[in-house]
Design an enzyme around this catalytic site. Sequence first.
Site, PDB file in Angstrom:
ATOM      1  N   GLU A   1      76.895  81.951  47.911  1.00  0.00           N
ATOM      2  CA  GLU A   1      77.171  82.501  49.238  1.00  0.00           C
ATOM      3  C   GLU A   1      78.492  83.249  49.266  1.00  0.00           C
ATOM      4  OE1 GLU A   1      75.490  81.275  53.222  1.00  0.00           O
ATOM      5  OE2 GLU A   1      76.052  79.341  52.351  1.00  0.00           O
TER       6      GLU A   1
ATOM      7  N   ASP B   1      73.776  75.634  44.744  1.00  0.00           N
ATOM      8  CA  ASP B   1      73.298  75.087  46.003  1.00  0.00           C
ATOM      9  C   ASP B   1      71.784  75.268  46.003  1.00  0.00           C
ATOM     10  OD1 ASP B   1      72.538  74.530  48.575  1.00  0.00           O
ATOM     11  OD2 ASP B   1      73.856  76.005  49.538  1.00  0.00           O
TER      12      ASP B   1
ATOM     13  N   ASN C   1      79.648  76.366  46.708  1.00  0.00           N
ATOM     14  CA  ASN C   1      79.193  77.286  47.743  1.00  0.00           C
ATOM     15  C   ASN C   1      80.395  77.575  48.636  1.00  0.00           C
ATOM     16  OD1 ASN C   1      78.316  78.297  50.295  1.00  0.00           O
ATOM     17  ND2 ASN C   1      76.241  77.581  49.892  1.00  0.00           N
TER      18      ASN C   1
ATOM     19  N   ASP D   1      81.646  74.744  54.302  1.00  0.00           N
ATOM     20  CA  ASP D   1      80.908  73.549  54.695  1.00  0.00           C
ATOM     21  C   ASP D   1      80.397  72.754  53.499  1.00  0.00           C
ATOM     22  OD1 ASP D   1      79.150  75.597  54.114  1.00  0.00           O
ATOM     23  OD2 ASP D   1      78.091  75.530  56.026  1.00  0.00           O
ATOM     24  N   HIS D   2      80.550  73.297  52.291  1.00  0.00           N
ATOM     25  CA  HIS D   2      80.219  72.604  51.052  1.00  0.00           C
ATOM     26  C   HIS D   2      81.503  72.210  50.322  1.00  0.00           C
ATOM     27  CE1 HIS D   2      75.841  73.747  50.670  1.00  0.00           C
ATOM     28  NE2 HIS D   2      76.239  74.587  51.614  1.00  0.00           N
TER      29      HIS D   2
ATOM     30  N   ASP E   1      74.050  70.193  46.354  1.00  0.00           N
ATOM     31  CA  ASP E   1      74.673  70.994  45.299  1.00  0.00           C
ATOM     32  C   ASP E   1      74.585  70.206  43.993  1.00  0.00           C
ATOM     33  OD1 ASP E   1      76.305  73.271  46.945  1.00  0.00           O
ATOM     34  OD2 ASP E   1      76.244  71.370  48.037  1.00  0.00           O
TER      35      ASP E   1
ATOM     36  N   ASN F   1      69.635  73.771  48.084  1.00  0.00           N
ATOM     37  CA  ASN F   1      69.049  73.641  49.413  1.00  0.00           C
ATOM     38  C   ASN F   1      67.830  72.722  49.425  1.00  0.00           C
ATOM     39  OD1 ASN F   1      70.314  74.834  51.751  1.00  0.00           O
ATOM     40  ND2 ASN F   1      70.192  76.799  50.688  1.00  0.00           N
TER      41      ASN F   1
END
Length: 271
Positions: free
Chosen positions: A43, A156, A16, A255-256, A226, A158
């Site tokens: 993303e 990802d 991501n 951030d991943h 992930d 989530n």
Amino acid sequence: MPGDRQSLAVKIATFNVNGVNGRLPRLLEWLAETRPDIACLQETKTDDSRFPAQALSEAGYHCVWHGMPRHHGVAILSCGATPSELRRGLPGDDADGQARYMEALVHGLHVASVYLPNGNPQPGPKFDYKLAWMKRLVAHARSLVASERPVVLAGDFNVVPTDSDIYNAWAWRWDAVLQPETRAVWQELMAQGWVDATRQLHPRERIYTFWVNADAFRRNAGFRMDFLLLNTAAAKHLVATQVDAQFRGRDKASDHAPVWVSLGESGFTTA
């Protein structure tokens, strides 16, 4: 170049990137240093006309992508072979215009890049959409899991499947990624026979792929969201998996962190 490499193993990664154009230097850096054969991105946050295909081509990667302005977006990158697109968009809702899913054939594998909805705030319409989207994924994945061809669902998702997949479940107990409904649909998906590659090889380790900010990364206060999910035909070749966590600590990082698996002794082609 990455595509010049010959190997019995195929390395498949998910990342991501949290904005493919804004973080293109970090993406190119990761590709150069780790050289995955296939990389699934989430993303990307750009419409199709602005996807950086030329820069990625110069780095040795062929691409297919499915984007939209400013939000969501997925892509599949491959070195040495051009991905053959099979599907863009998850079936089951023709009115859903969010770019969250695509599939391609590449290096003998059937690969999907998945970006599941976050669902916050919950309860509410975003959480309802998340659960409905997950149900659509479960329905579609049922047609893939029994394939004789190796299939990888990478992305990802989530969801935090268990309390062992987050540094502090109590602190995030109201978040959509930890809700019982979210976890229940995840279990429906896994009950089809998918193998969580990370847990297959590291069943008890605390492993994270997402840290909400730089301070959380320094404290290793993370989440595991992930995944690379393998059907039986892929899982029988699983030899290694790892999180490239060091890339989360670099300047202007996503951030991943990327996650990858290696499928070996498979006869897959890498050039």
